[in-house]
Design a protein around this motif. Structure first.
Motif, mmCIF file in Angstrom:
data_model
loop_
_atom_site.group_PDB
_atom_site.id
_atom_site.type_symbol
_atom_site.label_atom_id
_atom_site.label_comp_id
_atom_site.label_asym_id
_atom_site.label_seq_id
_atom_site.Cartn_x
_atom_site.Cartn_y
_atom_site.Cartn_z
ATOM 1 N N LEU A 165 15.333 11.084 -1.040
ATOM 2 C CA LEU A 165 13.903 11.444 -0.870
ATOM 3 C C LEU A 165 13.115 10.597 -1.774
ATOM 4 N N THR A 166 11.627 10.566 -1.347
ATOM 5 C CA THR A 166 10.774 9.619 -2.278
ATOM 6 C C THR A 166 11.125 10.374 -3.991
ATOM 7 N N HIS A 167 11.109 9.724 -4.694
ATOM 8 C CA HIS A 167 11.465 10.169 -6.275
ATOM 9 C C HIS A 167 10.585 9.305 -7.222
ATOM 10 N N ASP A 168 10.529 10.122 -8.378
ATOM 11 C CA ASP A 168 9.796 9.629 -9.566
ATOM 12 C C ASP A 168 10.914 8.770 -10.292
ATOM 13 N N GLU A 169 10.207 8.341 -11.500
ATOM 14 C CA GLU A 169 11.301 7.647 -12.270
ATOM 15 C C GLU A 169 12.382 8.238 -13.021
ATOM 16 N N LYS A 170 12.308 9.452 -13.009
ATOM 17 C CA LYS A 170 13.608 10.159 -13.276
ATOM 18 C C LYS A 170 14.767 10.342 -12.190
ATOM 19 N N GLY A 171 14.035 10.138 -10.940
ATOM 20 C CA GLY A 171 15.166 10.160 -9.735
ATOM 21 C C GLY A 171 14.581 11.509 -9.064
ATOM 22 N N TYR A 172 13.811 12.233 -9.719
ATOM 23 C CA TYR A 172 13.415 13.505 -9.025
ATOM 24 C C TYR A 172 12.831 13.496 -7.919
ATOM 25 N N PRO A 173 13.034 14.478 -6.891
ATOM 26 C CA PRO A 173 12.123 14.381 -5.579
ATOM 27 C C PRO A 173 10.579 14.716 -5.794
ATOM 28 N N GLU A 174 9.680 13.557 -5.497
ATOM 29 C CA GLU A 174 8.261 13.877 -5.623
ATOM 30 C C GLU A 174 7.662 13.527 -4.181
ATOM 31 N N THR A 175 7.689 14.535 -3.267
ATOM 32 C CA THR A 175 7.394 13.933 -1.970
ATOM 33 C C THR A 175 5.854 13.864 -1.874
ATOM 34 N N ASN A 176 5.010 13.106 -2.363
ATOM 35 C CA ASN A 176 3.794 12.928 -2.147
ATOM 36 C C ASN A 176 3.425 11.665 -1.914
ATOM 37 N N ALA A 177 2.010 11.195 -1.609
ATOM 38 C CA ALA A 177 1.335 9.956 -1.306
ATOM 39 C C ALA A 177 1.617 8.742 -2.505
ATOM 40 N N GLU A 178 1.024 9.534 -3.769
ATOM 41 C CA GLU A 178 1.166 8.669 -4.902
ATOM 42 C C GLU A 178 2.667 8.001 -5.229
ATOM 43 N N THR A 179 3.426 9.067 -5.228
ATOM 44 C CA THR A 179 4.795 8.496 -5.727
ATOM 45 C C THR A 179 5.307 7.541 -4.505
ATOM 46 N N GLN A 180 5.079 7.931 -3.255
ATOM 47 C CA GLN A 180 5.595 7.103 -2.332
ATOM 48 C C GLN A 180 5.047 5.725 -2.243
ATOM 49 N N GLU A 181 3.511 5.588 -2.567
ATOM 50 C CA GLU A 181 3.004 4.196 -2.759
ATOM 51 C C GLU A 181 3.567 3.503 -3.958
ATOM 52 N N LYS A 182 3.964 4.038 -5.005
ATOM 53 C CA LYS A 182 4.393 3.342 -6.134
ATOM 54 C C LYS A 182 5.785 3.009 -5.836
ATOM 55 N N LEU A 183 6.601 3.855 -5.457
ATOM 56 C CA LEU A 183 8.028 3.728 -5.187
ATOM 57 C C LEU A 183 8.224 2.533 -4.158
ATOM 58 N N VAL A 184 7.592 2.775 -3.161
ATOM 59 C CA VAL A 184 8.055 2.066 -1.626
ATOM 60 C C VAL A 184 7.478 0.503 -2.130
ATOM 61 N N ARG A 185 6.287 0.412 -2.948
ATOM 62 C CA ARG A 185 5.751 -0.666 -2.973
ATOM 63 C C ARG A 185 6.760 -1.730 -4.051
ATOM 64 N N ARG A 186 7.227 -0.725 -5.004
ATOM 65 C CA ARG A 186 8.244 -1.505 -5.963
ATOM 66 C C ARG A 186 9.417 -2.168 -5.002
ATOM 67 N N LEU A 187 9.821 -1.057 -4.281
ATOM 68 C CA LEU A 187 11.196 -1.644 -3.654
ATOM 69 C C LEU A 187 10.922 -3.091 -2.967
ATOM 70 N N ASN A 188 9.834 -2.833 -2.388
ATOM 71 C CA ASN A 188 9.445 -4.250 -1.311
ATOM 72 C C ASN A 188 9.269 -5.317 -2.565
ATOM 73 N N ASP A 189 8.311 -5.079 -3.594
ATOM 74 C CA ASP A 189 7.894 -6.047 -4.453
ATOM 75 C C ASP A 189 9.246 -6.594 -5.220
ATOM 76 N N LYS A 190 9.992 -5.834 -5.498
ATOM 77 C CA LYS A 190 11.055 -6.115 -6.305
ATOM 78 C C LYS A 190 11.725 -7.420 -5.881
ATOM 79 N N ILE A 191 11.788 -7.507 -4.517
ATOM 80 C CA ILE A 191 12.350 -8.702 -3.635
ATOM 81 C C ILE A 191 11.314 -9.853 -3.522
ATOM 82 N N ARG A 192 10.079 -9.479 -3.222
ATOM 83 C CA ARG A 192 8.851 -10.227 -2.877
ATOM 84 C C ARG A 192 8.606 -11.230 -4.050
ATOM 85 N N VAL A 193 8.357 -10.774 -4.914
ATOM 86 C CA VAL A 193 8.125 -11.318 -6.042
ATOM 87 C C VAL A 193 9.401 -12.482 -6.717
ATOM 88 N N HIS A 194 10.384 -12.227 -6.227
ATOM 89 C CA HIS A 194 11.703 -13.077 -6.519
ATOM 90 C C HIS A 194 11.981 -13.964 -5.421
#
Ligand SMILES: Cc1ncc(C[n+]2csc(CCOP(=O)(O)OP(=O)(O)O)c2C)c(N)n1
Ligand code: SF4
Ligand SMILES: [Mg+2]
Lengths: 286, 318
Positions: free
Chosen positions: B170-199
């Protein structure tokens, strides 16, 4: 985080909880909470080091449990908790790995993994909260819904026969097979503790009320109607023949510790032994 | 697939190997690996599809499945070997990339590589460069399993180390806890993509040959690189200014490389064993600066150097 010291207790089992995550998502009258209560009490009873406890779940209401307890918890995909747990166990056999998941998860989509893990006698404790239904998604038919019961996808009654899951586990080779209900908390706790003390593939079915999605459609309207059904119809019969414990509405619910047997090794331990033997033979040839 | 994720969480370097039908089945848990950020390696020995297709004759039809096979928007890494030797070398690199970026990595081979015999030099163990995942440096009480470092990659604890890992698909915060809302999704999914893109430039590896003065570049990957390079050599012998770009990293796509050469070459030729998958990527990055022609083959047999050479000759006259 794992707390080093026992905190001031809010709840007797607070020590095991990520209390910051409460309230949980479960409805009033749900059997998942009491099942986890029994599991944590059993872990305490057996005295297992909390750092060695791993809780793997699949998807569903029950699947959410792994996120509420203060142990290594993995909330995986629908039906795949068992293979995920097998992976952990292969790498760290010293960990105490429990899979706790729903009936749909373990027996509908995940049925294949269940029978093969049992056949291989993987060292896992598998607990199924069987609420006879897909709870989370709104009460669809599961492989465990009793025949003629109602679900959202069988509004005129279920024509399919249901799995008798203790029999399935037994036939697939489980070394420990039991069935309790979530209202038999003490007996369930004792059974889990007994299973935790063993090695190999151990299975406990916990009949678990889902008043919202099962009870409401099956003439068990009040929140405690399912609990009353369990209480009135349950008969404890240890060592019962698992063939004879099929659940049917209006018939006795057979509970008990049905199977307890010793099997020398899980196939993975045997594989390791084999590897050592083959290596030794190769060395000797050199 | 679920088992290799579990094994990786228990601290092991894990892998599995399959071909098309298996890859299709694995895709749900592949996504779990992306979401939980699990280092692991999947080898796909591509065969002709769709469905049971051509067991087990060669193809490269899974390129886009490797990229987009699981649902959701994410980045992955895939490397394509052209020989048994490269299969060996790149598998090691797959593990290193998986461990470094905490992502499942695909070794996108084909039947021609998977089932061919060839000389493989295994270097001494101490000459093999190995990368291990970052481990938490803080005590359990302070560890947030999904708080990234500056490189966008969070350190990874293993089960049984006392960190009480909480991992979910599930979409999760930095603790790994489920947080199914738009803000957490935005932050997490952006990072999952960016961690590859910036490298991207650090991850991408290509082999460039004869490009200095090239007017035609053949872009290839995996086994097709071998006939492609041969064809380039044949063209050079005829005085045609052809060069070769071999993509060792298929994903993330070597967009900066294509963009760079698009300024110089007039033609890109893309031979591949599908109906045009990397061809579309090249066309996208060439942005009209150069013309792009595919040499599509549906699989079952290899593309010959002659076929690629013919295409080079044809465009060189235009
Ligand atoms: C592959 C896949 N199919 C379907 C779903 C949707 N889904 C979520 S929970 C669930 C059923 C869960 O039932 P059960 O395992 O009995 O758990 P309960 O909610 O009753 O505790 C389903 C079908 C999913 N998440 N993944
Ligand atoms: S829907 Fe049913 S299974 Fe899910 S939390 Fe509510 S009572 Fe429990
Ligand atoms: Mg259920």
């Amino acid at each position: 985080m794992i707390r080093e010291e026992e905190p001031q207790e809010l709840h007797p089992m607070d020590w095991w909880l990520r209390s910051e995550r409460l309230p949980h998502i479960w409805c009033a009258g749900c059997g998942i909470g009491p099942t986890l209560y029994a599991w944590t009490r059993a872990l305490d009873r057996v005295g297992i080091d909390k750092k060695k406890v791993v809780y793997v779940s699949g998807i569903g209401c029950c699947g959410r449990g792994s996120g509420y307890l203060d142990v290594d918890g993995f909330h995986t995909t629908h039906g795949r908790a068992i293979p995920f747990a097998v992976g952990i166990k292969l790498v760290k056999p010293e960990l105490c790995v429990s899979v706790i998941s729903g009936d749909g998860d373990l027996f509908s989509i995940g049925g294949n993994h269940f029978i093969h893990a049992a056949r291989r006698n993987v060292d896992l404790l598998v607990i199924c909260t069987n609420n006879f239904i897909y709870g989370m998604t709104g009460g669809q038919l599961a492989a465990t819904t009793p025949q003629r019961d109602y679900s959202t996808t069988t509004p005129y009654g279920n024509t399919e026969p249901a799995f008798n899951t203790p029999y399935l586990a037994d036939a697939s080779g489980a070394v420990y097979v039991a069935r309790w209900t979530s209202i038999h908390v003490r007996l369930l706790e004792r059974s889990i503790a007994e299973a935790l003390g063993m090695k190999g593939f151990r299975y406990i079915e916990v009949l678990s009320p889902c008043p919202v999605n099962y009870g409401r459609r099956n003439r068990l309207r009040e929140v405690d109607d399912i609990a009353k059904w369990f209480w009135e119809f349950s008969v404890v019969k240890h060592e019962a023949d698992t063939k004879e414990v099929q659940i049917e509405r209006g018939k006795p619910l057979i509970l008990g510790n049905f199977v307890k047997k010793e099997k020398k090794l899980s196939c993975y331990e045997e594989l390791k032994e084999l590897e050592e033997r083959v290596r030794a033979a190769a060395e000797a040839k050199k | 697939m679920a088992a290799i994720l579990g094994a990786s969480w228990a601290g092991a370097k894990s892998m599995t190997a399959t071909s098309g039908p298996g890859l299709s089945l694995m895709m749900e848990n592949f996504g779990l690996g992306v979401m939980m950020e699990v280092p692991t390696v999947v080898v796909d020995i591509q065969r002709g599809g769709p469905s049971t297709g051509l067991p087990t004759l060669t193809a490269q039809g899974d390129v886009m499945q490797a990229r987009w096979g699981s649902h959701g928007h994410y980045e992955i890494i895939a490397l394509a070997p052209d020989s048994p030797q490269e299969a060996f070398d790149l598998t090691i690199r797959c593990f290193n990339l998986a461990e470094k970026y905490r992502v499942p990595v695909i070794l996108l081979a084909s039947e021609t590589v998977g089932l061919s015999a060839g000389k493989v030099v295994v270097p001494p163990e101490d000459e093999i460069k190995l990368i291990d995942r970052k481990k938490p440096t803080v005590p359990p009480g302070e560890y947030l399993p999904y708080r990234p470092d500056e490189d966008l990659i969070p350190p990874m604890a293993s089960a049984g180390e006392g960190y009480a890992i909480c991992a979910t698909g599930l979409t999760h915060d930095e603790k790994g806890y489920p947080e199914t809302n738009a803000e957490t999704q935005e932050k997490l999914v952006r990072r999952l993509n960016d961690k590859i893109r910036v490298h991207l430039e650090e991850i991408v590896d290509v082999e460039e040959e004869h490009l200095e003065d090239a007017e035609i570049a053949v872009v290839s990957y995996g086994q097709v690189s071998r006939p492609a390079k041969r064809a380039v050599k044949m063209a050079r012998d005829e005085g045609i200014k052809a060069g070769s770009i071999k993509l060792i990293t298929v994903w993330p796509f070597a967009e900066h490389v294509i963009r760079k050469w698009a300024k110089q070459v007039e033609w890109f030729i893309v031979p591949e064993l599908n109906y045009g998958q990397i061809y579309l990527e090249v066309r996208r990055e060439a942005c009209g600066d150069s013309k792009v022609v595919p040499i599509p083959r549906m699989g079952g047999r290899l593309i010959t150097p002659q076929e690629i050479y013919q295409e080079i000759k044809k465009v060189s006259k235009n």
